[in-house]
Design a protein around this motif. Structure first.
Motif, PDB file in Angstrom:
ATOM      1  N   PRO A 390       7.845  -5.979   0.517  1.00 19.90           N
ATOM      2  CA  PRO A 390       8.903  -6.516   1.370  1.00 19.90           C
ATOM      3  C   PRO A 390       9.669  -5.487   2.182  1.00 19.90           C
ATOM      4  O   PRO A 390      10.259  -5.819   3.211  1.00 19.90           O
ATOM      5  N   ARG A 391       9.647  -4.222   1.748  1.00 19.05           N
ATOM      6  CA  ARG A 391      10.453  -3.214   2.439  1.00 19.05           C
ATOM      7  C   ARG A 391       9.636  -2.324   3.379  1.00 19.05           C
ATOM      8  O   ARG A 391      10.155  -1.839   4.389  1.00 19.05           O
ATOM      9  N   HIS A 392       8.337  -2.108   3.035  1.00 17.86           N
ATOM     10  CA  HIS A 392       7.569  -1.108   3.789  1.00 17.86           C
ATOM     11  C   HIS A 392       6.174  -1.591   4.184  1.00 17.86           C
ATOM     12  O   HIS A 392       5.288  -0.770   4.410  1.00 17.86           O
ATOM     13  N   ALA A 393       5.967  -2.887   4.263  1.00 18.70           N
ATOM     14  CA  ALA A 393       4.644  -3.411   4.629  1.00 18.70           C
ATOM     15  C   ALA A 393       4.221  -2.876   5.987  1.00 18.70           C
ATOM     16  O   ALA A 393       5.011  -2.823   6.938  1.00 18.70           O
ATOM     17  N   GLY A 394       2.954  -2.458   6.070  1.00 16.72           N
ATOM     18  CA  GLY A 394       2.404  -1.988   7.338  1.00 16.72           C
ATOM     19  C   GLY A 394       2.852  -0.600   7.743  1.00 16.72           C
ATOM     20  O   GLY A 394       2.602  -0.162   8.872  1.00 16.72           O
ATOM     21  N   THR A 395       3.530   0.125   6.841  1.00 17.16           N
ATOM     22  CA  THR A 395       3.970   1.489   7.152  1.00 17.16           C
ATOM     23  C   THR A 395       3.323   2.455   6.165  1.00 17.16           C
ATOM     24  O   THR A 395       2.752   2.041   5.152  1.00 17.16           O
ATOM     25  N   PRO A 396       3.417   3.754   6.418  1.00 15.60           N
ATOM     26  CA  PRO A 396       2.849   4.723   5.465  1.00 15.60           C
ATOM     27  C   PRO A 396       3.502   4.669   4.084  1.00 15.60           C
ATOM     28  O   PRO A 396       2.947   5.219   3.129  1.00 15.60           O
ATOM     29  N   ARG A 397       4.623   4.003   3.969  1.00 14.00           N
ATOM     30  CA  ARG A 397       5.317   3.941   2.677  1.00 14.00           C
ATOM     31  C   ARG A 397       4.913   2.714   1.846  1.00 14.00           C
ATOM     32  O   ARG A 397       5.424   2.530   0.740  1.00 14.00           O
ATOM     33  N   GLN A 398       4.022   1.894   2.358  1.00 10.34           N
ATOM     34  CA  GLN A 398       3.629   0.696   1.623  1.00 10.34           C
ATOM     35  C   GLN A 398       3.083   1.077   0.232  1.00 10.34           C
ATOM     36  O   GLN A 398       2.267   1.980   0.098  1.00 10.34           O
ATOM     37  N   PHE A 399       3.592   0.384  -0.789  1.00 13.91           N
ATOM     38  CA  PHE A 399       3.180   0.570  -2.189  1.00 13.91           C
ATOM     39  C   PHE A 399       3.479   1.965  -2.728  1.00 13.91           C
ATOM     40  O   PHE A 399       2.864   2.409  -3.700  1.00 13.91           O
ATOM     41  N   GLU A 400       4.445   2.653  -2.129  1.00 10.97           N
ATOM     42  CA  GLU A 400       4.757   3.988  -2.635  1.00 10.97           C
ATOM     43  C   GLU A 400       5.344   3.947  -4.041  1.00 10.97           C
ATOM     44  O   GLU A 400       5.341   4.954  -4.758  1.00 10.97           O
ATOM     45  N   CYS A 401       5.836   2.788  -4.456  1.00 10.75           N
ATOM     46  CA  CYS A 401       6.452   2.683  -5.782  1.00 10.75           C
ATOM     47  C   CYS A 401       5.487   3.082  -6.888  1.00 10.75           C
ATOM     48  O   CYS A 401       5.892   3.665  -7.900  1.00 10.75           O
ATOM     49  N   THR A 402       4.196   2.794  -6.717  1.00 12.82           N
ATOM     50  CA  THR A 402       3.209   3.242  -7.708  1.00 12.82           C
ATOM     51  C   THR A 402       2.259   4.293  -7.144  1.00 12.82           C
ATOM     52  O   THR A 402       1.658   5.045  -7.910  1.00 12.82           O
ATOM     53  N   ARG A 403       2.137   4.353  -5.822  1.00 13.38           N
ATOM     54  CA  ARG A 403       1.258   5.369  -5.235  1.00 13.38           C
ATOM     55  C   ARG A 403       1.758   6.762  -5.582  1.00 13.38           C
ATOM     56  O   ARG A 403       0.962   7.714  -5.716  1.00 13.38           O
ATOM     57  N   LEU A 404       3.076   6.914  -5.768  1.00 18.08           N
ATOM     58  CA  LEU A 404       3.652   8.215  -6.093  1.00 18.08           C
ATOM     59  C   LEU A 404       3.903   8.390  -7.585  1.00 18.08           C
ATOM     60  O   LEU A 404       4.588   9.318  -8.003  1.00 18.08           O
ATOM     61  N   ILE A 405       3.350   7.509  -8.399  1.00 17.42           N
ATOM     62  CA  ILE A 405       3.281   7.753  -9.842  1.00 17.42           C
ATOM     63  C   ILE A 405       1.980   8.507 -10.101  1.00 17.42           C
ATOM     64  O   ILE A 405       0.884   7.950  -9.931  1.00 17.42           O
TER      65      ILE A 405
END
Length: 428
Positions: A390-405
């Motif tokens: 909901p916050r970063h769809a379609g941007t380089p930050r999409q799914f960063e919540c687990t991509r950066l785990i």
């Protein structure tokens, strides 16, 4: 549910008059799976009172009144708070409370200045239905312990409706509770019904006293049912609780229902599987599906894990989990099943806040990134959008919540589990 009447009400209230012919069509709110998750009540209230009055608590407090010699006066109270919730006069028709969760209701019906009926909700010895949405694994496991508390608190004759696959987990352990599927339930036999679910659009708090995103997925059932919200595991009975393999092993589950729930760190699962095998563990993947996704995005179980995917009964999944050294998974149903089996759970989740799930000392979250959108009441989960962010769809930050785990963060968490070997040499 739309509530209509030929008798207008001028005052704001906790209830609204309804026509006796009005049928319940469910709620506009939805559960995570998108199903309304609401058990529609019978058209006519199930309990008979004097003078042709009928009432029940199968969709909140419901009262229907026949035509009489004069106007009926109806008053609904909450005995827990002492508040009068609703008061009206009508010639005939029905009244239904706006609150559909557990409230200790009392109502009175009077005519021509004389009390005709006074009834206080009393579930003791009564037939009561708790309806869980079908098609959900983790949610039902999370919510069921509060139904057990409810039965014990009220000493009622409880029926629980849930998905057919889950019933074998609980039927033998809770013999005083009747378990049915939705198709088997007959709504007309119950004095009261309570619907458990995740109600996303319930701005009026009609189906839940507080938003589930604030109290946690499992505890929302406690608030709906009016019982102690302290966390409790369900007890699971296994006809065969033998160890499935002799060697020490770990269970993992990497699949989920939407991409935001996945561990999206590139190569994370592969590195973790390699690490666990180096410590002497067999790594058993117990996902239902070996491959899952939507459109051009598909997820496969980790390379190097042993494939135990498929439509395997949940009791068999539970047997594998019972004897596993620990479980590594996501915010999904198999993590809840592992928790129920008292297996240490390493949960990798960024899109939920830790309050959302059961307490585990092995929760993995990265607070340096965007996180916890699931528990943000300002955003709306879209179960139809597999790539919901909901916050970063379609941007380089999409799914960063687990991509950066990172894999190392998960490994460090696993190293804290008692009994985990400190080096490959100790694993022999």
């Amino acid at each position: 549910m739309s509530e209509v009447s030929n008798n207008p009400v001028s005052s704001a209230s906790e209830a609204a008059p309804v026509s006796a012919e009005t049928t319940a069509t469910g709620s506009s709110t939805a559960t995570e799976s998108g199903s309304p998750g609401i058990q529609a009540p019978p058209l006519v209230p199930t309990q008979a009172g004097p003078a042709g009055i009928r009432y029940d608590f199968n969709d909140g407090c419901r009262i229907t009144l026949p035509e009489g010699d004069g106007e009926w006066h109806v008053c609904i109270r909450d005995t827990g708070t002492g508040n009068t919730l609703f008061e009206t006069r009508l010639a005939a028709g029905g009244v239904a409370s706006s609150k559909k969760y557990f409230v200790p209701f009392e109502f009175t019906v009077s005519s021509q200045g004389k009390e005709v009926l006074r009834h206080r909700l009393d579930l003791s010895g009564r037939e009561v239905l708790i309806h869980f949405p079908t098609g959900t694994l983790g949610d039902t496991i999370a919510w069921f312990p509060y139904a057990v508390k409810f039965e014990r608190q009220h000493q009622c004759r409880l029926t629980c409706v849930m998905g057919e696959a889950l019933i074998p987990l609980f039927r033998e352990t809770y013999p005083s509770i009747r378990f049915l599927t939705s198709a088997q339930a007959e709504p007309s036999q119950y004095y009261a019904t309570y619907n458990i679910g995740l109600f996303f659009n319930d701005e009026a708090n009609a189906y839940q006293p507080c938003d589930f995103r604030l109290v946690g997925l499992h505890r929302t059932a406690a608030y709906i049912l009016g019982v102690d919200p302290e966390e409790a595991r369900p007890r699971v009975a296994l006809a065969d609780d033998s160890r499935p393999i002799e060697q020490k092993y770990v269970c993992i589950a990497s699949q989920s229902t939407t991409q935001s729930k996945y561990w999206n760190h590139p190569g994370g699962w592969q590195a973790l599987v390699r690490f666990l095998k180096e410590q002497g563990y067999r790594v058993i993947c117990i996902d239902q599906k070996a491959t899952h996704g939507s459109g051009i995005v598909w997820n496969h179980i980790p390379y190097g894990s042993e494939d135990q995917t498929g439509d395997i009964p949940l009791v068999e999944r539970a047997r594998w989990l019972k004897h596993a050294a620990f479980f590594v998974g996501l915010s999904s149903g198999l993590s809840w099943l592992a928790w129920a089996m008292e297996t240490p759970v390493v949960m990798v989740s960024g899109f939920t806040h830790p309050v959302n799930e059961f307490a585990t000392p092995y929760r993995v979250i990265n607070y340096h990134t965007c996180n916890s959108c699931w528990n943000d009441t300002r955003v709306q989960f879209d179960h139809k959008d597999f790539l919901w962010c909901p916050r970063h769809a379609g941007t380089p930050r999409q799914f960063e919540c687990t991509r950066l785990i990172t894999a190392e963060q998960v490994m460090d968490t696993i190293r804290r589990i008692p009994g985990f070997p400190t080096s490959p040499a100790l694993a022999a």
